[in-house]
Each structure stands twice: as structure tokens, then as C-alpha cells.
Design a protein around this motif. Structure first.
Motif, PDB file in Angstrom:
ATOM      1  N   GLU A 151      16.173 -30.338   2.266  1.00  0.00           N
ATOM      2  CA  GLU A 151      15.199 -29.258   2.101  1.00  0.00           C
ATOM      3  C   GLU A 151      14.045 -29.313   3.095  1.00  0.00           C
ATOM      4  O   GLU A 151      13.579 -28.262   3.560  1.00  0.00           O
TER       5      GLU A 151
ATOM      6  N   ARG B 178      22.764 -27.419  14.839  1.00  0.00           N
ATOM      7  CA  ARG B 178      23.332 -26.647  13.729  1.00  0.00           C
ATOM      8  C   ARG B 178      24.083 -27.528  12.729  1.00  0.00           C
ATOM      9  O   ARG B 178      24.335 -27.122  11.607  1.00  0.00           O
TER      10      ARG B 178
ATOM     11  N   ASP C 260      11.356 -29.568  16.376  1.00  0.00           N
ATOM     12  CA  ASP C 260      12.007 -28.661  15.434  1.00  0.00           C
ATOM     13  C   ASP C 260      13.500 -28.662  15.751  1.00  0.00           C
ATOM     14  O   ASP C 260      13.917 -28.118  16.774  1.00  0.00           O
TER      15      ASP C 260
ATOM     16  N   GLU D 108      15.609 -28.214   6.490  1.00  0.00           N
ATOM     17  CA  GLU D 108      15.101 -26.911   6.038  1.00  0.00           C
ATOM     18  C   GLU D 108      16.194 -26.002   5.484  1.00  0.00           C
ATOM     19  O   GLU D 108      16.072 -24.773   5.529  1.00  0.00           O
ATOM     20  N   GLY D 109      17.279 -26.601   4.986  1.00  0.00           N
ATOM     21  CA  GLY D 109      18.357 -25.809   4.410  1.00  0.00           C
ATOM     22  C   GLY D 109      19.101 -24.944   5.408  1.00  0.00           C
ATOM     23  O   GLY D 109      19.929 -24.110   5.029  1.00  0.00           O
ATOM     24  N   ARG D 110      18.863 -25.161   6.714  1.00  0.00           N
ATOM     25  CA  ARG D 110      19.469 -24.304   7.745  1.00  0.00           C
ATOM     26  C   ARG D 110      20.515 -25.028   8.594  1.00  0.00           C
ATOM     27  O   ARG D 110      21.245 -24.393   9.345  1.00  0.00           O
ATOM     28  N   ILE D 111      20.554 -26.347   8.470  1.00  0.00           N
ATOM     29  CA  ILE D 111      21.459 -27.144   9.304  1.00  0.00           C
ATOM     30  C   ILE D 111      22.486 -27.817   8.404  1.00  0.00           C
ATOM     31  O   ILE D 111      22.144 -28.386   7.365  1.00  0.00           O
TER      32      ILE D 111
ATOM     33  N   HIS E 147      28.819 -25.238  11.911  1.00  0.00           N
ATOM     34  CA  HIS E 147      27.862 -26.337  12.026  1.00  0.00           C
ATOM     35  C   HIS E 147      28.148 -27.219  13.243  1.00  0.00           C
ATOM     36  O   HIS E 147      27.214 -27.811  13.808  1.00  0.00           O
TER      37      HIS E 147
ATOM     38  N   TYR F 103      16.176 -27.230  14.418  1.00  0.00           N
ATOM     39  CA  TYR F 103      16.878 -25.941  14.449  1.00  0.00           C
ATOM     40  C   TYR F 103      16.511 -25.171  15.717  1.00  0.00           C
ATOM     41  O   TYR F 103      17.390 -24.635  16.407  1.00  0.00           O
TER      42      TYR F 103
END
Length: 353
Positions: free
Chosen positions: A236, A217, A210, A240-243, A117, A212
Motif C-alpha cells: 500500500e 511495473r 518514485d 502504492e497499489g500500482r506495481i 507487470h 512507478y
């Protein structure tokens, strides 16, 4: 570490710091003078429980009204110090001086960040208060400690709070847009993988770009209140649950309390743990502050700071929280769902920080 080991470590820190700040060879003018008027705690205060039993609450007026030099330990005399401010929407802000504490605090925090991250050597951006705040130097040191550079976009929270208090909502919004536009410009033109900001600024930033896709990260946030519902929205929808999401609770007087990873059973409630033995958080009964509340009950946050640079016993924060049980890797109590003290009874102006 077991709870017994944590207590032993904390009590040892208490004895060392008491001896340091109340010895003429090493102590600061404020505490040496206080001891003459009250009592010499050396040999009397031997544990954290003794601090609670024998010291009154630290008064924030001491940090507003007194000259910074009264806090210089004799052992640091002649060494130029940093002056950090906290608060001060109106009137004189509280000021804390320091030398190296912020580096120690944030180096310790660095080991709680995952490299996936916060990739070492890749640039950061901070979107938040710089100026006289400890946070600016601390975040840059954290990035540097991880081999990274850091970009900065400044925010003046005092201006925002004043605009909101005066019901100049259009002015506050324009200023927030001005800050966000600067951050978007950097993210579009520079390679950045990690961000520190406040939750509200993070949300505003995500509306414009955006994150991401821009390369972010890891996200390290602090500042404004985050209810479980808002945390869920950030995790969420915004990230978006990606970072990677790393909420913190901290200030100039304490340092940094890191959060434990959010588990499904937490239902997006964030719990923070103080950087013991350098600082201790208790959740106390507002009407009988010598007593802590039961676990999972609300109370006022009380902070004790225990470093050679700064000793601050039993300071009542302007925050309330739920007391939480220890959770690995921490062997001491945590504070959860932190919000301004009295938030359920009155309207609190938080601004964007």
C-alpha cells in the motif's frame, strides 16, 4: 491437478531420482558411498512418505566440509559445473554445484508472472547479492527468458550482517546507501520496468525515487522476513497499489517457491508453494520432525530437493512457518509467514537479505 494426481507425480519423481542417484551408472560418489554404509534405497524407497520414514536429516556440514566433486553424478562427469554458495556469515559457506537446474526453476516461475507487470522485452534491474550466489545467474536467465536484459547492483549480505552484529550500524547504513544510490542512478538514466530485490532494499529505494514514475511495473522480492503488517506496508505505501508484487521464498538448495496472489481474507499473510515435484516443503514439529504440524500452526521448515543434479532429503531449514492448505493452482501444502527459526525466542540478525 488434484491432490491424488500431485501425490502420484511426486512419488514417480521420488522413484526416478532415487534410482538415478543410487545407480553406479548415474549416481554421485556421496550417495553411492552412503548406500554402502547404510542401505540401498532402490526398490525400497518408492514414495515421498518412504523418504520421510527411511532417510535421516541431510546435514549442512556435508555441503560445508566436503569437496564439491563428491556431488557430481556419474552421468554429469566431465561437464564443468557452477558452484553456488548460501549462508556463510562466518566460517565456510554451504556450497551446491549445478548445471541447469536454476534455468528450469526460473523458466517455470516465469509462467507465473503477468506480462502487464513484467513486460516481455523490457529491461530488469536486480539489486541484491550477486557474486557466488545462484540468484544472480537465475534472475538474469529469467529476464533473458522473457526477452529482456538485466542491470545489476551488487550487495554483500555477509558484510552487512557482520557490521550489524558488531553494532556498527552507521557502517551498515552507509553501505546500504551506497547500494541504493547505484540503483537510483540506473533507474534515472535507463528504461527499466521490473525489479528484483529484498523487501528492505525496496523500501529504502522507494524513499529515494518514485518507483512507478521511474517506470517500474513489477516487483519480484525475496529474502528477509515479511510479517503481514510489513507486506501491507510494502503493497500500500511503497508500491502504492500500482506495481505488481510477487513475493518468493527460495534459496540455492531449493530453487523458488512462488506465492499465491494475496486475497482480502489473507489479511496480507503470504503463502508460498514449493516447485513440486522438484522440491518439497513440510512444516514439521521441531521436537518430532517425522510429524507435520496441523494446518495454520507454526513449525520448522523441512526441505527435500529431488532433481537429477541434486538429491537432498529432509534438510531442516533455519526457518519456521505456518502450514497452509493447498490453494489453486497448487495441490499440495504451502508455507506462510516464513521467519527465522526461533524468531520469537531470540534476536536474529537478518541484515538486508
Amino acid at each position: 491437478m488434484t491432490s491424488e494426481e500431485a501425490k502420484t507425480q511426486l512419488d514417480s519423481q521420488v522413484r526416478e531420482i532415487i534410482n538415478w542417484h543410487f545407480s553406479p551408472e548415474t549416481g554421485c560418489p556421496f550417495w553411492l558411498d552412503w548406500a554402502k554404509k547404510n542401505f540401498d534405497p532402490r526398490g525400497v524407497v518408492n514414495s515421498y512418505e518412504d523418504i520421510v520414514a527411511k532417510f535421516p536429516h541431510f546435514q549442512d556440514e556435508w555441503l560445508r566440509d566436503l569437496q564439491p566433486e563428491v556431488w557430481v553424478p556419474a552421468a554429469f562427469k566431465g561437464k564443468p559445473f557452477n558452484i553456488f554458495e548460501t549462508g556463510g556469515t562466518t566460517g565456510m559457506p554451504k556450497q551446491r554445484i549445478g548445471w541447469n537446474d536454476f534455468r528450469v526453476d526460473y523458466e517455470e516461475f516465469s509462467h507465473k508472472l503477468k506480462d502487464e507487470h513484467f513486460p516481455k522485452g523490457e529491461s530488469w534491474i536486480m539489486v541484491g547479492p550477486t557474486g557466488p550466489r545462484r540468484l544472480r545467474l537465475a534472475v538474469e536467465h529469467l529476464a533473458n527468458y522473457r526477452g529482456s536484459a538485466c542491470y545489476f547492483v551488487d550487495l554483500d549480505p555477509r558484510f552487512v550482517k557482520k557490521a550489524i552484529s558488531n553494532k556498527q550500524f552507521d557502517v551498515a547504513r552507509q553501505y546500504m546507501d551506497h547500494v541504493i544510490d547505484q540503483a537510483v542512478l540506473i533507474l534515472k538514466n535507463r528504461k527499466v520496468s521490473a525489479i528484483f530485490t529484498t523487501p528492505k532494499l525496496l523500501e529504502a529505494l522507494a524513499e529515494k525515487i518514485d518507483l512507478y514514475a521511474a517506470g517500474i511495473r513489477g516487483c519480484f522480492v525475496g529474502g528477509t522476513t515479511m510479517t503481514p503488517q510489513y507486506v501491507r506496508f510494502i503493497v500500500e505505501e511503497v508500491l502504492e497499489g500500482r506495481i505488481g508484487f510477487y513475493p518468493t521464498y527460495g534459496n540455492t538448495l531449493m530453487g523458488l517457491a512462488a506465492s499465491v496472489p494475496i486475497l482480502p481474507e489473507d489479511n496480507f499473510s503470504v503463502t508460498y508453494y514449493a516447485p513440486q515435484p522438484r522440491a518439497v516443503l513440510r512444516v514439521v514439529d521441531p521436537k518430532q520432525t517425522e510429524n507435520t504440524v496441523d494446518y495454520d500452526q507454526w513449525g520448522r521448515v523441512e526441505l527435500t530437493t529431488l532433481t537429477k543434479e541434486f538429491f537432498m532429503p529432509r534438510f531442516l531449514e533455519r526457518d519456521e512457518a505456518m502450514r497452509r492448505k493447498p490453494r489453486a493452482p497448487y495441490a499440495w501444502d504451502g508455507v506462510a509467514d516464513v521467519r527465522p527459526f526461533g524468531a520469537m525466542e531470540k534476536t536474529i540478525v537478518e541484515g538486508v537479505y
